[in-house]
Every structure is written in structure tokens, then in C-alpha cells.
Design a protein around this motif. Sequence first.
Motif, PDB file in Angstrom:
ATOM      1  N   VAL A 148     -13.858  -8.495  -7.660  1.00 44.27           N
ATOM      2  CA  VAL A 148     -13.468  -8.222  -6.276  1.00 44.27           C
ATOM      3  C   VAL A 148     -12.169  -7.423  -6.272  1.00 44.27           C
ATOM      4  CG1 VAL A 148     -12.795  -9.275  -4.069  1.00 44.27           C
ATOM      5  CG2 VAL A 148     -14.597 -10.324  -5.470  1.00 44.27           C
ATOM      6  N   THR A 149     -12.113  -6.424  -5.375  1.00 42.41           N
ATOM      7  CA  THR A 149     -10.895  -5.630  -5.212  1.00 42.41           C
ATOM      8  C   THR A 149     -10.379  -5.784  -3.781  1.00 42.41           C
ATOM      9  OG1 THR A 149     -12.107  -3.636  -4.529  1.00 42.41           O
ATOM     10  CG2 THR A 149     -11.647  -3.895  -6.893  1.00 42.41           C
ATOM     11  N   TYR A 150      -9.083  -5.532  -3.630  1.00 38.10           N
ATOM     12  CA  TYR A 150      -8.466  -5.522  -2.303  1.00 38.10           C
ATOM     13  C   TYR A 150      -7.562  -4.306  -2.252  1.00 38.10           C
ATOM     14  CZ  TYR A 150      -6.814  -7.468   2.099  1.00 38.10           C
ATOM     15  OH  TYR A 150      -6.543  -7.684   3.434  1.00 38.10           O
ATOM     16  N   ASN A 151      -7.798  -3.430  -1.305  1.00 38.80           N
ATOM     17  CA  ASN A 151      -7.083  -2.160  -1.224  1.00 38.80           C
ATOM     18  C   ASN A 151      -7.190  -1.432  -2.566  1.00 38.80           C
ATOM     19  OD1 ASN A 151      -5.666  -0.144   0.075  1.00 38.80           O
ATOM     20  ND2 ASN A 151      -3.664  -1.048  -0.339  1.00 38.80           N
ATOM     21  N   ARG A 152      -8.354  -1.546  -3.178  1.00 40.41           N
ATOM     22  CA  ARG A 152      -8.746  -0.947  -4.457  1.00 40.41           C
ATOM     23  C   ARG A 152      -8.112  -1.600  -5.680  1.00 40.41           C
ATOM     24  NH1 ARG A 152      -7.566   4.709  -2.641  1.00 40.41           N
ATOM     25  NH2 ARG A 152      -6.845   4.939  -4.771  1.00 40.41           N
ATOM     26  N   TRP A 153      -7.280  -2.623  -5.516  1.00 39.36           N
ATOM     27  CA  TRP A 153      -6.711  -3.337  -6.665  1.00 39.36           C
ATOM     28  C   TRP A 153      -7.674  -4.439  -7.113  1.00 39.36           C
ATOM     29  CZ3 TRP A 153      -2.740  -1.608  -9.304  1.00 39.36           C
ATOM     30  CH2 TRP A 153      -1.741  -0.878  -8.668  1.00 39.36           C
ATOM     31  N   TYR A 157       1.666  -8.799  -9.647  1.00 40.10           N
ATOM     32  CA  TYR A 157       2.235  -9.066  -8.330  1.00 40.10           C
ATOM     33  C   TYR A 157       1.156  -9.577  -7.382  1.00 40.10           C
ATOM     34  CZ  TYR A 157       6.130  -6.104  -9.892  1.00 40.10           C
ATOM     35  OH  TYR A 157       7.183  -5.551 -10.582  1.00 40.10           O
ATOM     36  N   VAL A 158       1.614 -10.246  -6.329  1.00 40.53           N
ATOM     37  CA  VAL A 158       0.715 -10.688  -5.264  1.00 40.53           C
ATOM     38  C   VAL A 158       0.591  -9.556  -4.244  1.00 40.53           C
ATOM     39  CG1 VAL A 158       1.241 -13.138  -5.578  1.00 40.53           C
ATOM     40  CG2 VAL A 158       2.604 -11.795  -3.953  1.00 40.53           C
ATOM     41  N   LEU A 159      -0.394  -9.691  -3.363  1.00 42.38           N
ATOM     42  CA  LEU A 159      -0.634  -8.695  -2.319  1.00 42.38           C
ATOM     43  C   LEU A 159      -0.533  -9.336  -0.940  1.00 42.38           C
ATOM     44  CD1 LEU A 159      -3.765  -6.960  -3.860  1.00 42.38           C
ATOM     45  CD2 LEU A 159      -1.506  -5.949  -3.634  1.00 42.38           C
ATOM     46  N   SER A 160      -0.066  -8.547   0.015  1.00 46.85           N
ATOM     47  CA  SER A 160      -0.033  -8.987   1.413  1.00 46.85           C
ATOM     48  C   SER A 160      -1.408  -8.726   2.031  1.00 46.85           C
ATOM     49  CB  SER A 160       1.045  -8.221   2.179  1.00 46.85           C
ATOM     50  OG  SER A 160       0.607  -6.890   2.394  1.00 46.85           O
ATOM     51  N   PRO A 161      -1.686  -9.305   3.204  1.00 45.67           N
ATOM     52  CA  PRO A 161      -2.957  -9.032   3.886  1.00 45.67           C
ATOM     53  C   PRO A 161      -3.161  -7.554   4.227  1.00 45.67           C
ATOM     54  CG  PRO A 161      -1.912 -10.961   4.833  1.00 45.67           C
ATOM     55  CD  PRO A 161      -0.922 -10.345   3.884  1.00 45.67           C
ATOM     56  N   SER A 162      -2.070  -6.776   4.323  1.00 49.94           N
ATOM     57  CA  SER A 162      -2.194  -5.341   4.609  1.00 49.94           C
ATOM     58  C   SER A 162      -2.563  -4.560   3.351  1.00 49.94           C
ATOM     59  CB  SER A 162      -0.901  -4.790   5.196  1.00 49.94           C
ATOM     60  OG  SER A 162       0.124  -4.802   4.203  1.00 49.94           O
ATOM     61  N   GLY A 163      -2.551  -5.222   2.190  1.00 48.68           N
ATOM     62  CA  GLY A 163      -2.868  -4.580   0.918  1.00 48.68           C
ATOM     63  C   GLY A 163      -1.638  -4.091   0.168  1.00 48.68           C
ATOM     64  N   LYS A 164      -0.448  -4.332   0.728  1.00 53.76           N
ATOM     65  CA  LYS A 164       0.802  -3.902   0.115  1.00 53.76           C
ATOM     66  C   LYS A 164       1.156  -4.836  -1.052  1.00 53.76           C
ATOM     67  CE  LYS A 164       5.634  -3.094   1.089  1.00 53.76           C
ATOM     68  NZ  LYS A 164       6.754  -3.792   1.651  1.00 53.76           N
ATOM     69  N   VAL A 165       1.646  -4.231  -2.138  1.00 51.21           N
ATOM     70  CA  VAL A 165       2.097  -4.993  -3.293  1.00 51.21           C
ATOM     71  C   VAL A 165       3.451  -5.624  -2.951  1.00 51.21           C
ATOM     72  CG1 VAL A 165       2.806  -4.847  -5.714  1.00 51.21           C
ATOM     73  CG2 VAL A 165       0.882  -3.472  -4.891  1.00 51.21           C
ATOM     74  N   ILE A 166       3.561  -6.929  -3.166  1.00 51.92           N
ATOM     75  CA  ILE A 166       4.824  -7.644  -2.924  1.00 51.92           C
ATOM     76  C   ILE A 166       5.523  -7.816  -4.258  1.00 51.92           C
ATOM     77  CG2 ILE A 166       5.864  -9.814  -2.129  1.00 51.92           C
ATOM     78  CD1 ILE A 166       3.388 -10.137  -0.283  1.00 51.92           C
ATOM     79  N   LYS A 167       6.705  -7.210  -4.392  1.00 55.59           N
ATOM     80  CA  LYS A 167       7.405  -7.216  -5.680  1.00 55.59           C
ATOM     81  C   LYS A 167       8.565  -8.191  -5.763  1.00 55.59           C
ATOM     82  CE  LYS A 167       6.003  -2.630  -7.079  1.00 55.59           C
ATOM     83  NZ  LYS A 167       6.414  -1.315  -7.574  1.00 55.59           N
ATOM     84  N   LYS A 168       8.843  -8.928  -4.667  1.00 53.07           N
ATOM     85  CA  LYS A 168       9.973  -9.853  -4.735  1.00 53.07           C
ATOM     86  C   LYS A 168       9.679 -10.992  -5.709  1.00 53.07           C
ATOM     87  CE  LYS A 168       9.518 -10.945   0.032  1.00 53.07           C
ATOM     88  NZ  LYS A 168       9.796 -11.742   1.212  1.00 53.07           N
ATOM     89  N   LYS A 169      10.765 -11.475  -6.294  1.00 54.83           N
ATOM     90  CA  LYS A 169      10.635 -12.595  -7.226  1.00 54.83           C
ATOM     91  C   LYS A 169      10.558 -13.889  -6.432  1.00 54.83           C
ATOM     92  CE  LYS A 169      12.380 -10.218 -11.065  1.00 54.83           C
ATOM     93  NZ  LYS A 169      12.293 -10.312 -12.461  1.00 54.83           N
ATOM     94  N   PRO A 170       9.788 -14.847  -6.923  1.00 56.40           N
ATOM     95  CA  PRO A 170       9.642 -16.118  -6.177  1.00 56.40           C
ATOM     96  C   PRO A 170      10.901 -16.955  -6.188  1.00 56.40           C
ATOM     97  CG  PRO A 170       8.409 -16.200  -8.238  1.00 56.40           C
ATOM     98  CD  PRO A 170       9.009 -14.834  -8.124  1.00 56.40           C
TER      99      PRO A 170
END
Length: 166
Positions: free
Chosen positions: A121-126, A153-166
Motif C-alpha cells: 500500500v502507498t500513500y501519496n506514492r510513498w 518518517y511518519v506521514l500526515s493525512p495530507s501526505g506530507k512527510v513529518i520530520k520532527k523528532k518524537p
Amino acid sequence: MAVGTRLTSRRIGAIAAVAAAVALSAAVWSGAGHAGTRHVTKTPTVTTRKVGKLGVILVNGKGRTLYMFVPDKRTKVTCKGSCAIIWPPLKIKAGQKPTAGGAAKKSLLGTVKNPGGGRVVTYNRWPLYTYITDHKPGQATGQAVDNSGGLWYVLSPSGKVIKKKP
């Protein structure tokens, strides 16, 4: 054979034929014995969940965090072999289409060929993966980890890569 016996035999034969037809019909309608029957899942393939400081991110149907792998470059699955043991790809059965739940967008879902067989499965092609050390829903221990040849990295519902550290 007597007339009465022949009629009784025909009635029993007719009843047996009807019973067999009903049983066969029930098997076909229920999917038993029908190789082409598709399994319809009620749980979304990709959904969302708020996870700590990361905010709302993509998770699988069991609530486990989904990750993208930078070396995939939104084109293909590059995590294979031992990488795929540590980061299992989110696979889907042949003939099925991924489904969206929560704030996940159906329009961003897709699939790509898995070098290990089947589809991922892909999301925003990832291509999407889980992480072996995330043991329960809400964990994101793989966020911003440099492992198996690249960053995760995790992804937001918009498909954006979230790069912040937990």
C-alpha cells in the motif's frame, strides 16, 4: 419393480436433486468453493491517529504507526530482505484495493509491486511500512530513525512527510 415403488424412488431422487441444488447454491453464494471470491475487510487499510507531539499521523487498521522510507523516493519499494523484517511493508491481497479511514484520503492511496511478492500500500506514492519495535498502537519508535540504509518518517493525512523528532 411395482408402480408404487418406482414413484417413491422418483420422489426420493427428485428430493435428493433439489437438496443437492440448494446445497450447491448456498456454497456458491457464501463463497465456499469459489476461487474468485474477494475478501472484503471492514477495517480500513490506512487510517489516522493522534500520536504524541507528532500530531495526527497515518496508522494501519490495528492502530500501528505507518512509516515512509526516504530511499523509496516515492517510486518503488527499496526495503527488502532483512530491511523488510525490521520494517514490514503494509501488504494487501491481490485484487483488493486499499481503504481509508479517519482523516486519511482515499485519493492518496495506491499500491506498488513488492520485490518480495504481492503489492504494498502507498500513500501519496510513498510505500508504507510498520516498525518491528512498535508493539502497540500509538507508538512511533521508528520516527526519524536512520536504519536499514536511510531515514524513516511518519506521514500526515495530507501526505506530507513529518520530520520532527518524537
